[in-house]
Write an enzyme that holds these catalytic residues in place. Structure first.
Site, mmCIF file in Angstrom:
data_model
loop_
_atom_site.group_PDB
_atom_site.id
_atom_site.type_symbol
_atom_site.label_atom_id
_atom_site.label_comp_id
_atom_site.label_asym_id
_atom_site.label_seq_id
_atom_site.Cartn_x
_atom_site.Cartn_y
_atom_site.Cartn_z
ATOM 1 N N HIS A 196 0.856 -1.190 0.000
ATOM 2 C CA HIS A 196 0.000 0.000 0.000
ATOM 3 C C HIS A 196 0.897 1.246 0.000
ATOM 4 O O HIS A 196 1.965 1.257 0.619
ATOM 5 C CB HIS A 196 -0.926 0.004 1.221
ATOM 6 C CG HIS A 196 -1.938 1.111 1.143
ATOM 7 N ND1 HIS A 196 -1.653 2.399 1.522
ATOM 8 C CD2 HIS A 196 -3.211 1.123 0.687
ATOM 9 C CE1 HIS A 196 -2.715 3.159 1.303
ATOM 10 N NE2 HIS A 196 -3.672 2.413 0.798
ATOM 11 N N GLU A 224 -3.515 1.885 -7.610
ATOM 12 C CA GLU A 224 -3.904 3.059 -6.835
ATOM 13 C C GLU A 224 -2.899 4.175 -7.100
ATOM 14 O O GLU A 224 -1.840 4.225 -6.445
ATOM 15 C CB GLU A 224 -3.906 2.733 -5.333
ATOM 16 C CG GLU A 224 -4.859 1.628 -4.949
ATOM 17 C CD GLU A 224 -5.276 1.728 -3.489
ATOM 18 O OE1 GLU A 224 -6.487 1.836 -3.253
ATOM 19 O OE2 GLU A 224 -4.415 1.708 -2.607
HETATM 20 P P1 PGA Z 1 -9.275 6.468 -0.231
HETATM 21 O O1 PGA Z 1 -8.202 5.359 0.165
HETATM 22 O O2 PGA Z 1 -10.397 5.773 -0.949
HETATM 23 O O3 PGA Z 1 -9.706 7.052 1.081
HETATM 24 O O4 PGA Z 1 -8.586 7.445 -1.119
HETATM 25 C C1 PGA Z 1 -7.805 4.420 -0.793
HETATM 26 C C2 PGA Z 1 -6.636 3.650 -0.301
HETATM 27 O O5 PGA Z 1 -5.776 4.187 0.401
HETATM 28 O O6 PGA Z 1 -6.526 2.466 -0.623
#
Ligand code: PGA
Length: 264
Positions: free
Chosen positions: A103, A175
């Site tokens: 992450h 992401e």
């Molecule tokens: P968020 O978080 O939807 O609050 O932007 C996503 C993540 O960190 O996986």
């Protein structure tokens, strides 16, 4: 307890609770997912990734029969002098189904490298834990036009040495770092298409066309923008943060995403 498994072609939908919720609050959250009808979805493979301290209680909650329970990170060794760390043996021992690796917050705030993520991925697969591997570029990398190269490099290093059989346990979440959290801005589907396609081609090349590793999108996903992502070719699921931290929020985003993807 064996968590339900809808198969690789299901839509995958889940949330990472980050450093939020006590064990009691997580149990109440899971109660809420049941009462809001989320766990009866037959179209989506659900998962919830609470803090370590919530995992043991959550593993024996009735909601766990319908969703995968994940840890937010882990060490790669089975045991050893690693104060503060949690091992794959410990996670598997309490019935955890998956582990989130790489992450952006782990990479950026806790200095996790691609080499460390690779060791963790190999260890997770050895212990039959599913892996949700996060990849994504910074705003600067996007600005420099190296989003694809950055993400492919992360994939190449994280998955180095992963046996072909490990593909069955793997999911990838794209992401973009510039889209995560309150300081992020949600991506437009058009902005992520090229990277999603590149991830898809990489995984097919690495594991074969039939491996069908789910590719999820995450980063400021909410009840409004989820519709466009949910029906985008190449996206097999959504990884949601703060918009899904209440049962009502989780249910609203899930239902909006499912109705966009599958029709009402
Ligand atoms: P968020 O978080 O939807 O609050 O932007 C996503 C993540 O960190 O996986």
């Amino acid at each position: 307890m064996v968590a339900g498994n809808l198969g690789r072609s299901a839509f995958h939908f889940g949330t990472n609770l980050k450093m939020h919720q006590t064990p009691q609050q997580t149990l109440a959250f899971l109660d809420g997912l049941i009462s809001d009808g989320c766990v009866s979805s037959e179209r989506s493979q659900l998962f919830v990734i609470p803090p370590f301290t919530s995992l043991h209680g959550a593993a024996s909650h009735p909601a766990h029969q319908h969703l995968w329970l994940g840890a937010q990170t882990m060490h790669w060794a089975d045991s050893g002098p690693f104060t503060g760390e949690i091992s794959p043996t410990m996670l598997a021992g309490i019935g955890v189904d998956l582990v989130l690796l790489g992450h952006a917050e782990r990479r950026q705030l806790f200095h996790e490298t691609d080499v460390m993520i690779n060791k963790k991925a190999l260890a997770a697969i050895r212990h039959h834990l599913r892996v949700l591997l996060c990849v994504g570029e910074t705003a600067k990398e996007r600005h420099l036009g190296i989003s694809e190269a950055t993400v492919l490099r992360q994939l190449e290093l994280a998955l180095d040495g992963l046996p072909g059989s490990g593909a069955d346990l793997l999911m990838v979440a794209y992401e973009p770092i510039w889209s995560i959290g309150v300081t992020g801005r949600a991506a437009q589907p058009g902005e992520i298409r090229v990277v999603i396609n590149a991830i898809h081609s990489f995984l097919q090349g690495r594991f074969g066309a039939e491996s069908s590793i789910p590719i999820l999108y995450g980063g400021s996903v909410d009840v409004n923008n989820c519709r466009a992502f949910a029906k985008m070719p190449g996206i097999d699921g959504l990884f949601v943060g703060r918009a899904a931290w209440t049962p009502a929020g989780f249910a609203a985003v899930l239902k909006a995403a499912e109705s966009s993807r599958f029709g009402a």
